[in-house]
Motif scaffolding. Structure first.
Motif, PDB file in Angstrom:
ATOM      1  N   ARG A 121      32.966  52.898  17.056  1.00 41.13           N
ATOM      2  CA  ARG A 121      33.949  51.833  16.862  1.00 41.13           C
ATOM      3  C   ARG A 121      33.463  50.547  17.514  1.00 41.13           C
ATOM      4  N   SER A 122      34.112  49.456  17.184  1.00 44.44           N
ATOM      5  CA  SER A 122      33.744  48.159  17.742  1.00 44.44           C
ATOM      6  C   SER A 122      34.077  48.114  19.227  1.00 44.44           C
ATOM      7  N   PRO A 123      33.296  47.378  20.034  1.00 44.20           N
ATOM      8  CA  PRO A 123      33.587  47.246  21.456  1.00 44.20           C
ATOM      9  C   PRO A 123      34.963  46.632  21.687  1.00 44.20           C
ATOM     10  N   VAL A 124      35.593  47.022  22.765  1.00 42.32           N
ATOM     11  CA  VAL A 124      36.916  46.527  23.126  1.00 42.32           C
ATOM     12  C   VAL A 124      36.794  45.770  24.448  1.00 42.32           C
ATOM     13  N   GLN A 125      37.278  44.521  24.465  1.00 38.03           N
ATOM     14  CA  GLN A 125      37.201  43.718  25.685  1.00 38.03           C
ATOM     15  C   GLN A 125      38.330  44.078  26.625  1.00 38.03           C
ATOM     16  N   LEU A 126      37.957  44.364  27.884  1.00 41.19           N
ATOM     17  CA  LEU A 126      38.942  44.661  28.898  1.00 41.19           C
ATOM     18  C   LEU A 126      39.306  43.439  29.719  1.00 41.19           C
ATOM     19  N   SER A 127      38.330  42.567  29.936  1.00 38.72           N
ATOM     20  CA  SER A 127      38.586  41.417  30.788  1.00 38.72           C
ATOM     21  C   SER A 127      37.504  40.365  30.574  1.00 38.72           C
ATOM     22  N   SER A 128      37.819  39.144  30.948  1.00 39.72           N
ATOM     23  CA  SER A 128      36.851  38.049  30.959  1.00 39.72           C
ATOM     24  C   SER A 128      36.995  37.315  32.284  1.00 39.72           C
ATOM     25  N   PHE A 177      36.535  34.641  39.457  1.00 35.49           N
ATOM     26  CA  PHE A 177      37.959  34.545  39.126  1.00 35.49           C
ATOM     27  C   PHE A 177      38.161  34.911  37.665  1.00 35.49           C
ATOM     28  N   SER A 178      39.374  35.362  37.363  1.00 34.79           N
ATOM     29  CA  SER A 178      39.704  35.827  36.023  1.00 34.79           C
ATOM     30  C   SER A 178      39.952  34.642  35.099  1.00 34.79           C
ATOM     31  N   ASN A 179      39.543  34.809  33.850  1.00 38.82           N
ATOM     32  CA  ASN A 179      39.841  33.796  32.842  1.00 38.82           C
ATOM     33  C   ASN A 179      41.175  34.062  32.165  1.00 38.82           C
ATOM     34  N   GLN A 180      41.890  35.118  32.595  1.00 40.62           N
ATOM     35  CA  GLN A 180      43.110  35.531  31.914  1.00 40.62           C
ATOM     36  C   GLN A 180      44.362  35.309  32.758  1.00 40.62           C
ATOM     37  N   SER A 181      44.274  35.570  34.078  1.00 40.06           N
ATOM     38  CA  SER A 181      45.458  35.363  34.905  1.00 40.06           C
ATOM     39  C   SER A 181      45.062  35.277  36.368  1.00 40.06           C
ATOM     40  N   ALA A 182      45.891  34.558  37.131  1.00 36.82           N
ATOM     41  CA  ALA A 182      45.646  34.443  38.572  1.00 36.82           C
ATOM     42  C   ALA A 182      45.844  35.785  39.250  1.00 36.82           C
ATOM     43  N   LEU A 183      46.791  36.592  38.745  1.00 38.37           N
ATOM     44  CA  LEU A 183      47.039  37.898  39.336  1.00 38.37           C
ATOM     45  C   LEU A 183      45.810  38.794  39.216  1.00 38.37           C
ATOM     46  N   GLU A 184      45.157  38.717  38.054  1.00 39.97           N
ATOM     47  CA  GLU A 184      43.965  39.537  37.873  1.00 39.97           C
ATOM     48  C   GLU A 184      42.853  39.088  38.809  1.00 39.97           C
ATOM     49  N   SER A 185      42.796  37.795  39.128  1.00 39.99           N
ATOM     50  CA  SER A 185      41.781  37.295  40.045  1.00 39.99           C
ATOM     51  C   SER A 185      41.869  37.993  41.391  1.00 39.99           C
ATOM     52  N   LEU A 186      43.103  38.295  41.842  1.00 38.55           N
ATOM     53  CA  LEU A 186      43.273  39.014  43.105  1.00 38.55           C
ATOM     54  C   LEU A 186      42.728  40.433  42.992  1.00 38.55           C
ATOM     55  N   ALA A 187      42.907  41.018  41.824  1.00 43.10           N
ATOM     56  CA  ALA A 187      42.432  42.385  41.630  1.00 43.10           C
ATOM     57  C   ALA A 187      40.912  42.464  41.570  1.00 43.10           C
ATOM     58  N   LEU A 188      40.263  41.321  41.345  1.00 41.83           N
ATOM     59  CA  LEU A 188      38.802  41.305  41.213  1.00 41.83           C
ATOM     60  C   LEU A 188      38.091  41.207  42.557  1.00 41.83           C
ATOM     61  N   ILE A 189      38.839  41.030  43.632  1.00 43.86           N
ATOM     62  CA  ILE A 189      38.210  40.865  44.948  1.00 43.86           C
ATOM     63  C   ILE A 189      37.255  42.007  45.282  1.00 43.86           C
ATOM     64  N   PRO A 190      37.625  43.277  45.018  1.00 41.26           N
ATOM     65  CA  PRO A 190      36.669  44.366  45.316  1.00 41.26           C
ATOM     66  C   PRO A 190      35.384  44.296  44.490  1.00 41.26           C
ATOM     67  N   LEU A 191      35.401  43.549  43.385  1.00 41.35           N
ATOM     68  CA  LEU A 191      34.216  43.473  42.516  1.00 41.35           C
ATOM     69  C   LEU A 191      33.238  42.384  42.934  1.00 41.35           C
ATOM     70  N   GLN A 192      33.633  41.536  43.880  1.00 43.65           N
ATOM     71  CA  GLN A 192      32.790  40.378  44.188  1.00 43.65           C
ATOM     72  C   GLN A 192      31.395  40.789  44.655  1.00 43.65           C
ATOM     73  N   ALA A 193      31.310  41.698  45.598  1.00 41.81           N
ATOM     74  CA  ALA A 193      30.003  42.086  46.138  1.00 41.81           C
ATOM     75  C   ALA A 193      29.122  42.750  45.082  1.00 41.81           C
ATOM     76  N   PRO A 194      29.616  43.765  44.350  1.00 49.13           N
ATOM     77  CA  PRO A 194      28.738  44.391  43.345  1.00 49.13           C
ATOM     78  C   PRO A 194      28.379  43.468  42.197  1.00 49.13           C
ATOM     79  N   LEU A 195      29.306  42.579  41.787  1.00 48.34           N
ATOM     80  CA  LEU A 195      28.990  41.667  40.682  1.00 48.34           C
ATOM     81  C   LEU A 195      28.012  40.576  41.122  1.00 48.34           C
ATOM     82  N   LYS A 196      28.110  40.161  42.378  1.00 41.17           N
ATOM     83  CA  LYS A 196      27.124  39.213  42.892  1.00 41.17           C
ATOM     84  C   LYS A 196      25.733  39.835  42.844  1.00 41.17           C
ATOM     85  N   THR A 197      25.648  41.085  43.277  1.00 48.76           N
ATOM     86  CA  THR A 197      24.366  41.786  43.219  1.00 48.76           C
ATOM     87  C   THR A 197      23.881  41.913  41.785  1.00 48.76           C
TER      88      THR A 197
END
Length: 447
Positions: free
Chosen positions: A363-370, A382-402
């Motif tokens: 099936r076609s890829p499904v986007q979860l977040s941007s 930071f999230s391109n969808q909502s400020a609330l999601e930006s808070l949820a992304l804090i744990p991802l900062q270190a691995p995504l930076k890497t």
């Protein structure tokens, strides 16, 4: 983005092209120490041109003697006392003092009914040649010899006759050498003038002023001003700008500070402004190479698990069956990276859009977040969808930076580490380079 030099011509002839006056992206200074290294190439060039001088046939009569001199050849040039110097506000001076030229010629002598042929060895001594080249840029932007002044003098000539009657003919040496000295004096400057204004300028016209770096971008070495000559250096201000090959007219505007060179101790100095690097990043960005997908074996298992944990709720709301599907990241740099140069070093500022995708089989890829990642001296996400999601992304900062450093940065390095040619004259090679960082520019100097 700089590699060792390339060049095709003697003297100080650097490839370049002309543009409207704007701050240079690249400045090159050749000092008097560097000029000393070029003296040999210049001397060799002059010797080659003078060795091609052709002399006309000489005929004459002295009393009962009739003579014809033919096949005059320059056998050796001994330019032992040669100097190459700067002429402030003009260009270059090549000066030869107290040197010598060895010639060979054939004689034919008729005395009454007696006919004799043989060889004459002649030497010109006290040869002084003074030439000054005026360097400018032409209307197409290439370096050009605009004018040349020349003064040549030969103090004396000697001739030695060979053959059984060689000593008998020595009395003829006086008027023969007088004529030869006059003719040779008249030939030296026109030969050098033609070599510089015709041959060298013709070669300069064949040098491309815009050249390809790879299949995506090219570079424009454009003189923004005429060469600046002082008593200590020759300064060349190049445009130093990259461009995308498919749209060469859409280029970055140079708003960077002009690179400055203050030293004279080494042979050659290069100064590169932030614009030099920014235009390269801009061109690669336009070519669309700053994007990559982290998928399948490229995706670290611990990061994939973290992403599934972070977006578990989103996946369950979309389709619980997607929970076992693999996760991918689509990373695209969304604006041209920008280089910042300080005394502490050079950094690249970039922003990238990261799409988190789930890949259900068949099936076609499904986007979860941007989200948007910003890499400066600090890393932000930071999230391109909502400020609330930006808070949820804090744990991802270190691995995504890497991940950004492991994915996008290698893409940038891949296309920049090969470097580009720096235009230098024959006789100068980069050895023992010293790179220094200044505010808004980088300088490279070589012994």
């Amino acid at each position: 983005m700089m590699t060792s030099c390339w060049s095709t011509l003697p003297f100080i002839f650097l490839s370049s092209c002309m543009v409207a006056a704007s701050p240079p992206g690249c400045k090159i200074r050749i000092t008097d120490r560097g000029l000393e290294m070029l003296k040999f190439e210049t001397q060799k060039f002059v010797e080659e041109e003078l060795s091609n001088i052709t002399m006309p046939e000489m005929k004459g009569k002295e009393g009962r003697f009739q003579y014809t001199i033919t096949d005059v050849k320059i056998m050796e040039l001994n330019l032992t006392h040669a100097e190459l110097q700067f002429v402030p506000g003009v260009g270059l001076l090549f000066d030869v003092q107290n040197s010598s030229i060895t010639l060979s010629l054939q004689r034919q002598i008729l005395y009454w009914l007696f006919y004799d042929t043989g060889n004459i060895n002649a030497s010109a001594e006290g040869v002084n040649i003074n030439t000054v080249l005026n360097l400018i840029r032409d209307e197409d932007g290439r370096l050009k010899i605009n004018n040349m002044t020349c003064d040549a003098k030969i103090s004396k000539m000697r001739a030695k006759f060979s053959g059984t009657l060689g000593r008998v003919y020595q009395f003829m040496a006086r008027f023969l050498t007088t004529g030869m000295r006059f003719l040779l004096n008249q030939k030296i400057c026109p030969a050098l003038d033609h070599a510089a204004l015709v041959h060298v300028n013709a070669m300069l016209e064949t040098i491309p002023v815009r050249t390809e770096v790879d299949e995506y971008i090219g570079i424009d070495y454009s003189l923004t001003t005429d060469p600046v000559v002082t008593a200590r250096s020759l300064d060349m201000n190049f445009r130093g700008m990259f461009f995308e090959l498919t749209d060469q007219n859409d280029t970055l505007i140079n708003q960077a500070a002009e690179p400055i060179i203050r030293e004279y101790d080494r042979m050659v100095y290069f100064a590169l402004s932030e614009f030099f690097f920014d235009s390269g990043m801009f061109s690669y960005y336009k070519a669309g190479i700053f994007q990559t997908d982290i998928i399948h074996e490229k995706m670290p298992k611990d990061l994939e698990m973290l992403l599934k944990t972070t977006y578990f709720g989103t996946i369950m709301m979309l389709n619980p069956a997607l929970i076992d599907a693999p996760i991918s990241l689509q990373i695209t740099v969304n604006s041209p990276p920008k280089c910042s140069v300080k005394t502490s070093g050079a950094t690249v500022v970039m922003t990238a859009v990261v799409k988190v995708m789930v890949l259900p089989q068949g099936r076609s890829p499904v986007q979860l977040s941007s989200m948007t990642m910003v890499q400066t001296d600090r890393f932000k996400i930071f999230s391109n969808q909502s400020a609330l999601e930006s808070l949820a992304l804090i744990p991802l900062q270190a691995p995504l930076k890497t991940m950004l450093q492991m994915s996008v940065v290698p893409v940038i390095n891949k296309w920049t580490k090969r470097g580009v040619g720096i235009p230098l004259p024959d006789g100068l090679d980069l050895i023992e380079e010293v790179v220094e960082y200044h505010n808004v520019s980088i300088s490279c100097e070589t012994c």
